[in-house]
Design an enzyme around this catalytic site. Structure first.
Site, short mmCIF file in Angstrom:
data_model
loop_
_atom_site.label_atom_id
_atom_site.label_comp_id
_atom_site.label_asym_id
_atom_site.label_seq_id
_atom_site.Cartn_x
_atom_site.Cartn_y
_atom_site.Cartn_z
N THR A 264 0.85 -1.19 0.00
CA THR A 264 0.00 0.00 0.00
C THR A 264 0.89 1.24 0.00
OG1 THR A 264 -1.75 -1.16 1.11
CG2 THR A 264 -1.78 1.23 1.29
N GLU B 68 -7.64 -8.91 7.17
CA GLU B 68 -7.13 -9.92 8.08
C GLU B 68 -8.33 -10.70 8.60
OE1 GLU B 68 -4.36 -8.60 11.03
OE2 GLU B 68 -3.42 -7.22 9.63
N GLY C 152 -18.39 1.26 17.76
CA GLY C 152 -17.60 0.48 18.72
C GLY C 152 -16.54 1.36 19.36
N GLY D 7 -8.83 -0.30 14.39
CA GLY D 7 -7.39 -0.43 14.65
C GLY D 7 -6.76 -1.18 13.50
N CYS E 295 -3.70 -1.30 8.97
CA CYS E 295 -4.04 -0.66 7.69
C CYS E 295 -4.74 0.69 7.85
CB CYS E 295 -4.90 -1.59 6.86
SG CYS E 295 -4.09 -3.16 6.57
C1 UGA Z 1 -8.82 -3.26 5.89
C2 UGA Z 1 -9.78 -3.25 4.68
O1 UGA Z 1 -11.07 -3.72 5.10
C3 UGA Z 1 -9.25 -4.15 3.56
O2 UGA Z 1 -10.09 -4.08 2.43
C4 UGA Z 1 -7.83 -3.67 3.18
O3 UGA Z 1 -7.26 -4.48 2.17
C5 UGA Z 1 -6.94 -3.73 4.40
O4 UGA Z 1 -7.50 -2.88 5.44
C6 UGA Z 1 -5.57 -3.24 3.99
O5 UGA Z 1 -5.44 -2.08 3.59
O6 UGA Z 1 -4.64 -4.04 3.95
P1 UGA Z 1 -8.40 -4.92 7.97
O7 UGA Z 1 -7.55 -3.83 8.54
O8 UGA Z 1 -7.88 -6.31 7.95
O9 UGA Z 1 -8.80 -4.58 6.43
O10 UGA Z 1 -9.73 -4.99 8.82
P2 UGA Z 1 -11.25 -4.48 8.70
O11 UGA Z 1 -12.15 -5.65 8.64
O12 UGA Z 1 -11.41 -3.47 7.66
O13 UGA Z 1 -11.45 -3.80 10.14
C7 UGA Z 1 -10.67 -2.69 10.55
C8 UGA Z 1 -11.11 -2.19 11.90
O14 UGA Z 1 -12.39 -1.59 11.82
C9 UGA Z 1 -11.23 -3.27 12.99
O15 UGA Z 1 -10.68 -2.75 14.19
C10 UGA Z 1 -12.73 -3.46 13.14
O16 UGA Z 1 -13.08 -3.88 14.42
C11 UGA Z 1 -13.24 -2.05 12.84
N1 UGA Z 1 -14.63 -2.00 12.35
C12 UGA Z 1 -14.96 -2.60 11.18
C13 UGA Z 1 -15.59 -1.30 13.08
O17 UGA Z 1 -15.30 -0.72 14.15
N2 UGA Z 1 -16.86 -1.23 12.58
C14 UGA Z 1 -17.21 -1.82 11.43
O18 UGA Z 1 -18.42 -1.70 11.05
C15 UGA Z 1 -16.25 -2.51 10.70
#
Ligand code: UGA
Length: 445
Positions: free
Chosen positions: A133, A167, A269, A273, A276
């Site tokens: 990235t 992840e 929430g 974190g 990314c």
């Molecule tokens: C994120 C993106 O979703 C991916 O598409 C991207 O490829 C990746 O970053 C990256 O740039 O490598 P990731 O960091 O693994 O993926 O996790 P997410 O599922 O996006 O969640 C990120 C954070 O947001 C977590 O702490 C999660 O608990 C929080 N979250 C997610 C919320 O607080 N509310 C939500 O509705 C969704």
């Protein structure tokens, strides 16, 4: 499962530089769809574990595919980038781009790899793919670097092919993506990228977005920033709901049900974190400033995210009053479910603040215990949620693990000293918690 039985399929020699989250997942998946993959990393102990089929981090399904493809001989781990460049037609740069103190992406590893590729380039064509990235213009800088160090190098292209894997569902996201973005400036590069992704394109509904290199780079940062914006918007609504006595789950459902908006990423929430979002949106803020565009929206997203865990902590303090000596059980440590990753995990900020106030913290996480023991050794770690909760005066939920939706709440009630739940991810059913005798505080309720 994606298979490469298609008669027209032609395996490609792929090299992956950097066996981190993105590189390893990409390498494992490419070998699984039939390509011949070499994966290089500078960490020799990591390479040794990988050769034995052992993943350096927890990711559902990864280790199984790793073992299968190492055994088949389609996936090999090496330490030498020169050897990799000599034996790969397509070279993916998957090194990390950590944040600098001002939020800018630190591109030193990308530059280092670009130099190594430059010195190793053979006479035959090579396609170099930026998967790390990176901010807009990086592919151009990689091209410039290769030209600078190897003015005689003629036969190569650099393309941008950002990843969108999450992840916890990295394999599924790689094998069945919504889209594959390829930013390229030559037909040869575009054609080779189509061949790399052919099995996935043929067997899934993935859309191939062929765009300019700069557009591809902006799609990545733009997508992560919009997802983070949705989360911060949900947290803004949650704050408003707490202040006016409304229910954020109802409000956000009512908003997200509109197909133009969608309910995904609208869960309030204790904030996002991980490795990314915090890093990428800070880098995007910096890019916007650099190119003369106001970063106000991005700054607001970051501010709201920072407020989310602070508000949650304030609520804990308001209800529990004095934290000194209080026994608090934290359930969930990883920054999200289905991973053992603790990077920028809101749980750590919360635990450190509780410890600073003198609380006695016990904790349970299905996967992140080993890493957490290293990060916050003052905590007493338990093997299951019930052992962690024994004798506690409050339960604080920090991660949306599925396991916590199925807790035996009457059993938990008997074990705790005071039946109070602060649910930072709204995973526990309020009615069930209250029926079991708990006082329940969710986010935005
Ligand atoms: C994120 C993106 O979703 C991916 O598409 C991207 O490829 C990746 O970053 C990256 O740039 O490598 P990731 O960091 O693994 O993926 O996790 P997410 O599922 O996006 O969640 C990120 C954070 O947001 C977590 O702490 C999660 O608990 C929080 N979250 C997610 C919320 O607080 N509310 C939500 O509705 C969704």
């Amino acid at each position: 499962m994606i298979c490469s039985m298609d008669k027209k399929f032609k395996p490609i020699r792929i090299g992956i530089i950097g066996a981190g989250y993105v590189g390893l997942t990409t390498g494992v998946c490419f070998s699984d769809i039939g390509h011949q993959v070499l994966c290089a990393d500078s960490d020799s102990s990591k390479l040794e574990r990988l050769r034995q089929g052992e993943s350096p981090f927890f990711e559902p399904g990864l280790e199984e595919l790793l073992r299968k493809n190492v055994a088949s001989g389609r996936l090999r781990f090496i330490s030498d980038n020169t050897e990799l460049v000599a034996n790969s037609d397509v070279i993916f740069i998957c090194v990390n781009t950590p944040p600098k103190s001002d939020g800018r992406a630190d591109l030193r590893y990308v530059e280092q790899v670009a130099k190594e590729i430059a010195f190793a380039l053979p006479d035959e064509y090579r396609l170099i793919v930026d998967k790390s990235t990176v901010p807009v213009h990086t592919a151009e800088k990689v091209t410039e670097t290769i030209r600078r160090y190897r003015p005689d190098a003629k036969s190569f292209d650099v393309v941008s092919n950002p990843e969108f894997l999450r992840e916890g569902s990295a394999i599924e996201d790689t094998m069945r993506p919504d889209r594959i973005v390829v930013g390229a400036s030559s037909d040869r590069a575009r054609q080779l990228m189509r061949e790399v992704y052919q099995p996935i394109l043929n067997q899934t509904k993935a859309e191939l977005c062929e765009v300019s290199i700069r557009s591809a780079e902006l799609i990545k940062h733009g997508a992560n920033t919009l997802l983070a914006t949705k989360i911060s918007f949900a947290n803004l609504i949650a704050d408003a709901c707490e202040n006016v006595g409304a229910n954020a789950s109802e409000v956000l459902h009512g908003i997200g049900i509109d197909r133009r908006i969608g309910e995904a990423f609208l869960k309030p929430g204790i904030g996002f974190g991980g490795s990314c979002f915090p890093k990428d949106i800070a880098a995007f803020r910096h890019t916007l400033q650099t190119v003369g565009v106001s970063p106000a929206l991005v700054t607001a997203v970051e501010e709201i995210n920072d407020t989310a865990y602070r508000r949650f902590l304030q609520r804990i303090e308001r209800v529990l009053w004095v934290l000194d000596g209080k026994r608090i059980c934290v359930l969930g440590l990883s920054f999200k479910a289905n991973t053992d990753d603790l990077r920028n995990a809101p749980s750590l900020r919360i635990i450190r603040a509780l410890l600073k106030e003198g609380a006695v913290v016990s904790a349970y996480d299905p996967k992140a215990r080993a890493k957490a023991q290293h990060a916050v050794p003052e905590v007493k770690y338990a093997d299951n949620p019930y052992a962690a909760a024994e004798g506690s005066e409050a339960i604080v939920v920090c991660t949306e693990w599925d396991e916590f939706t199925q807790l035996d709440l009457p059993r938990l009630r008997k074990l705790v000293l005071m039946p109070i739940i602060f649910d930072g991810r709204n995973v526990i059913n309020r009615a069930s918690a209250e029926a079991a005798g708990f006082t329940y505080y969710g986010v935005g309720h």
